[in-house]
Design a protein around this motif. Structure first.
Motif, PDB file in Angstrom:
ATOM      1  N   GLY A   1     -12.789 -83.845 -11.035  1.00  0.00           N
ATOM      2  CA  GLY A   1     -13.959 -83.933 -11.179  1.00  0.00           C
ATOM      3  C   GLY A   1     -14.952 -85.025 -10.663  1.00  0.00           C
ATOM      4  N   GLU A   2     -14.391 -86.314 -10.596  1.00  0.00           N
ATOM      5  CA  GLU A   2     -14.971 -87.453  -9.834  1.00  0.00           C
ATOM      6  C   GLU A   2     -15.482 -87.006  -8.500  1.00  0.00           C
ATOM      7  OE1 GLU A   2     -13.784 -91.735  -8.222  1.00  0.00           O
ATOM      8  OE2 GLU A   2     -12.480 -90.579  -9.300  1.00  0.00           O
TER       9      GLU A   2
ATOM     10  N   GLN B   1     -18.305 -84.669  -8.684  1.00  0.00           N
ATOM     11  CA  GLN B   1     -19.760 -85.247  -9.073  1.00  0.00           C
ATOM     12  C   GLN B   1     -20.196 -86.128  -7.843  1.00  0.00           C
ATOM     13  OE1 GLN B   1     -18.548 -87.645 -12.441  1.00  0.00           O
ATOM     14  NE2 GLN B   1     -17.793 -85.817 -13.575  1.00  0.00           N
TER      15      GLN B   1
ATOM     16  N   SER C   1      -4.355 -87.753 -18.450  1.00  0.00           N
ATOM     17  CA  SER C   1      -5.521 -87.965 -18.072  1.00  0.00           C
ATOM     18  C   SER C   1      -6.742 -87.297 -18.562  1.00  0.00           C
ATOM     19  CB  SER C   1      -5.577 -87.740 -16.356  1.00  0.00           C
ATOM     20  OG  SER C   1      -4.776 -86.471 -16.184  1.00  0.00           O
ATOM     21  N   THR C   2      -7.773 -87.975 -18.558  1.00  0.00           N
ATOM     22  CA  THR C   2      -8.940 -87.306 -19.269  1.00  0.00           C
ATOM     23  C   THR C   2      -9.707 -85.994 -18.735  1.00  0.00           C
ATOM     24  OG1 THR C   2      -9.705 -89.630 -19.215  1.00  0.00           O
ATOM     25  CG2 THR C   2     -11.534 -87.974 -19.849  1.00  0.00           C
TER      26      THR C   2
ATOM     27  N   VAL D   1     -12.633 -84.922 -16.087  1.00  0.00           N
ATOM     28  CA  VAL D   1     -12.817 -85.959 -14.935  1.00  0.00           C
ATOM     29  C   VAL D   1     -11.452 -85.676 -14.083  1.00  0.00           C
ATOM     30  CG1 VAL D   1     -12.359 -88.395 -14.476  1.00  0.00           C
ATOM     31  CG2 VAL D   1     -13.807 -87.923 -16.597  1.00  0.00           C
TER      32      VAL D   1
ATOM     33  N   THR E   1      -7.780 -82.160 -17.192  1.00  0.00           N
ATOM     34  CA  THR E   1      -8.405 -80.677 -17.662  1.00  0.00           C
ATOM     35  C   THR E   1      -7.423 -79.701 -18.207  1.00  0.00           C
ATOM     36  OG1 THR E   1     -10.302 -81.239 -16.628  1.00  0.00           O
ATOM     37  CG2 THR E   1     -10.205 -79.182 -17.250  1.00  0.00           C
TER      38      THR E   1
ATOM     39  N   ALA F   1      -8.696 -91.800 -15.376  1.00  0.00           N
ATOM     40  CA  ALA F   1      -9.472 -91.074 -14.641  1.00  0.00           C
ATOM     41  C   ALA F   1      -8.731 -90.366 -13.464  1.00  0.00           C
ATOM     42  CB  ALA F   1     -10.394 -91.771 -13.903  1.00  0.00           C
ATOM     43  N   SER F   2      -7.387 -91.062 -13.258  1.00  0.00           N
ATOM     44  CA  SER F   2      -6.467 -90.443 -12.200  1.00  0.00           C
ATOM     45  C   SER F   2      -4.971 -89.960 -12.915  1.00  0.00           C
ATOM     46  CB  SER F   2      -6.276 -91.334 -11.361  1.00  0.00           C
ATOM     47  OG  SER F   2      -5.176 -91.161 -10.296  1.00  0.00           O
TER      48      SER F   2
END
Length: 351
Positions: free
Chosen positions: A75-76, A79, A170-171, A174, A179, A211-212
């Motif tokens: 996702g990062e 983005q 993990s988020t 992101v 996910t 995030a990772s």
């Protein structure tokens, strides 16, 4: 014309020449021997021994084109590419689903079918030729084999006190693998509400956001965590230097362990600064030689149907997947409703 004036005119014309050529059919930047890759983590080795490390080195040697590499969560990376849409910095984008579909929907990818993509299954590439899988992979979880005598079997086991502050994932929204936790839970529990009810309960054991996904494996190996999420390719590759990592797939009580394909999918960035170099790298990634190294070096599964790996890693990976039910998510639905699902997850978990 006086001699001094003539000399000045010639000097000015010579100075102007490179400026005119730079403003012609291609900019100086487009001729650079460089290609920039934005990628989800997992394919680059901790010690420079991953699939990316090998093929980037081979690509640079064969073409003279230097690979500039930027890594982050799926996702990062999308983005970042979206923020740079008016002035793209990346040439190739590699992410996990549903983020590759999301990137396509945002107009971040241009059509290009790499050489060899005709050997990639239809479900593993975009119908409009904007992306194709370069490494096949599956979602999974990891556990510490030293601290736990055997892997957990069910989701419900993770609610036990044993995993209090010893579990992390993990988020969602992101990280691609984060996910995937949400996607698998929705499948296994039979819908969004039941999945979110469960993840809300699990939150009391969860260390917190990450995030990772790749950063979680070292913590599991050291015993700081007992369980975390991941994916088969990344964790299998990491286990070479992290001996305490074990891979497992949660099941619903009374059911079989499940997973789904989570390939690394690559696309050529729209208006990429080095489009031709990006095409060459995508071709190289899908070449038979590079694909034969996916299992041997990367610990993943070849994206090409005509490449049948028989190395030791390929045999071990096949054994790992034996008895695991593989389902196919509705990526169109997930791509359209991802923000809604992630917002619901945030609400349910207080994240």
């Amino acid at each position: 014309m006086p001699r001094n004036t003539l000399r000045l005119a010639i000097a000015l014309s010579l100075l102007a020449t490179p400026l005119l050529s730079a403003c012609g059919t291609g900019s100086a930047a487009s001729d650079e021997k460089v290609v920039t890759v934005y990628s989800a983590d997992g394919l680059k080795g901790e010690d420079g021994d991953g699939w990316y490390d090998r093929i980037f080195k081979d690509f640079e040697k064969q073409t003279g084109i230097k690979v500039e590499y930027v890594e982050g969560g799926s996702g990062e990376m999308v983005q970042r590419a979206a923020r740079e849409k008016r002035n793209p910095q990346a040439d190739v984008l590699v992410t996990l689903p549903p983020f590759i579909q999301q990137a396509d929907g945002k107009g971040l990818l241009q059509k290009y079918a790499p050489k060899g993509s005709d050997q990639v299954s239809g479900a593993d590439k975009g119908a409009d030729a904007t992306w194709t899988s370069v490494v096949n992979n599956y979602f999974g979880f990891i556990y510490n084999k030293k601290e736990l005598k055997q892997a957990p079997k069910t989701w419900d086991e993770l609610l036990e006190g044993t995993y209090k502050n010893k579990l992390q994932y993990s988020t969602p929204g992101v990280a691609g693998d984060g996910t995937a936790v949400l996607i698998k839970a929705m499948h296994d529990f039979g819908g969004q509400k039941r999945a979110l009810d469960y993840l809300g309960k699990l939150q009391s054991n969860n260390v917190g956001p990450s995030a990772s996904t790749g950063k979680l494996a070292p913590k599991v190996d050291k015993g700081e965590l007992l369980v975390a999420n991941g994916d088969v390719q990344m964790n299998f590759a990491q286990s070479r230097t992290m001996p305490n990592l074990g891979i497992w797939f949660p099941a619903k009580d009374g059911g079989s362990p499940t997973t789904f394909a989570l390939p690394y999918a690559a696309g050529l960035v729209t208006d990429a600064p080095h489009t031709e170099n990006g095409k060459k790298l995508l071709d190289f990634m899908l070449s038979q030689d590079a694909q034969r190294q996916v299992s041997e070096i990367g610990g993943g599964f070849s994206a090409r149907k005509d490449v049948k790996a028989t190395d030791g890693n390929a045999i071990a990976l096949a054994k790992l997947m034996d008895g695991v039910e593989v389902f196919e998510p509705d990526w169109d639905d997930i791509g359209k409703n991802l923000t809604t699902y992630v917002d619901a997850w945030k609400s349910a978990t207080g994240s």
